[in-house]
Design a protein around this motif. Sequence first.
Motif, short mmCIF file in Angstrom:
data_model
loop_
_atom_site.label_atom_id
_atom_site.label_comp_id
_atom_site.label_asym_id
_atom_site.label_seq_id
_atom_site.Cartn_x
_atom_site.Cartn_y
_atom_site.Cartn_z
N UNK A 109 2.91 11.29 15.29
CA UNK A 109 1.54 11.13 15.80
C UNK A 109 0.47 11.13 14.72
N UNK A 110 0.84 10.84 13.48
CA UNK A 110 -0.18 10.75 12.45
C UNK A 110 -0.46 9.31 12.07
N UNK A 111 0.42 8.41 12.39
CA UNK A 111 0.26 7.02 12.01
C UNK A 111 0.63 6.73 10.57
N UNK A 112 1.16 7.72 9.85
CA UNK A 112 1.49 7.50 8.44
C UNK A 112 2.59 6.47 8.32
N UNK A 113 2.34 5.44 7.53
CA UNK A 113 3.27 4.33 7.37
C UNK A 113 3.73 4.20 5.93
N UNK A 119 0.84 -1.20 0.00
CA UNK A 119 0.00 0.00 0.00
C UNK A 119 0.87 1.25 0.00
N UNK A 120 0.39 2.29 -0.66
CA UNK A 120 1.10 3.56 -0.67
C UNK A 120 0.17 4.66 -0.16
N UNK A 121 0.73 5.55 0.61
CA UNK A 121 -0.02 6.64 1.19
C UNK A 121 -0.54 7.57 0.09
N UNK A 122 -1.80 7.97 0.24
CA UNK A 122 -2.42 8.83 -0.77
C UNK A 122 -2.72 10.23 -0.23
N UNK A 123 -3.49 10.29 0.83
CA UNK A 123 -3.91 11.57 1.38
C UNK A 123 -4.39 11.35 2.80
N UNK A 153 6.50 -2.36 11.81
CA UNK A 153 5.23 -3.06 11.99
C UNK A 153 5.13 -4.26 11.06
N UNK A 154 4.39 -5.26 11.49
CA UNK A 154 4.01 -6.36 10.63
C UNK A 154 2.48 -6.40 10.55
#
Lengths: 113, 114
Positions: free
Chosen positions: B99-103, A44-48, B33-34
């Motif tokens: 703190x955004x959780x962006x992975x 998966x790739x981050x979008x927005x 993370x897994x």
Amino acid sequence: DQQVKQNSPSLSVQEGRISILNCDYTNSMFDYFLWYKKYPAEGPTFLISISSIKDKNEDGRFTVFLNKSAKHLSLHIVPSQPGDSAVYFCAASAVTSGSRLTFGEGTQLTVNP
Amino acid sequence: DAGITQSPRHKVTETGTPVTLRCHQTENHRYMYWYRQDPGHGLRLIHYSYGVKDTDKGEVSDGYSVSRSKTEDFLLTLESATSSQTSVYFCAISAGRQNTGELFFGEGSRLTVL
């Protein structure tokens, strides 16, 4: 207990039209919401993304809307392109839980030429 | 490209055998993370790590263990694989804003348990 739900497993739209993908959540502690896009055989790739203090975030053809009172968010893609065909995952995180992501089930978007 | 490599990318094994999946990152990120991805379930967190030798369970940790002896490597082990563990496994690192959780995710490891 599915805290993030995407009720539509699939969506098909015509090229050039708008795609609207929906997501509902139950945990009122979520304070950050993200959309990921996934092509077959790739990660998966981050979008927005959008913070809970906002109700809209726009990035080019992609706009995410957040309705906190309804615990609902949506991703709008305008205009849709065949290359947008992918699985879209909605995800949410809460600072209180260490910002770990909770994902929805995903929606397969197909954009027809 | 967040510098994440997963190995093996594909594996077929038999029920009851041990399996180890490796996640390697090149950018010294603290959090790893897994996740597993299954139809109808999206991505579910198995285990995560917040530093060397610091790990914790996710929502579907039964039957899995992890280890992180070096910052760059996060290993996922199935001590005795079962058919219910047939899945696609994704490693991820936390490299976005705090703190955004962006992975950022690796390309996945497809495991089939016969």
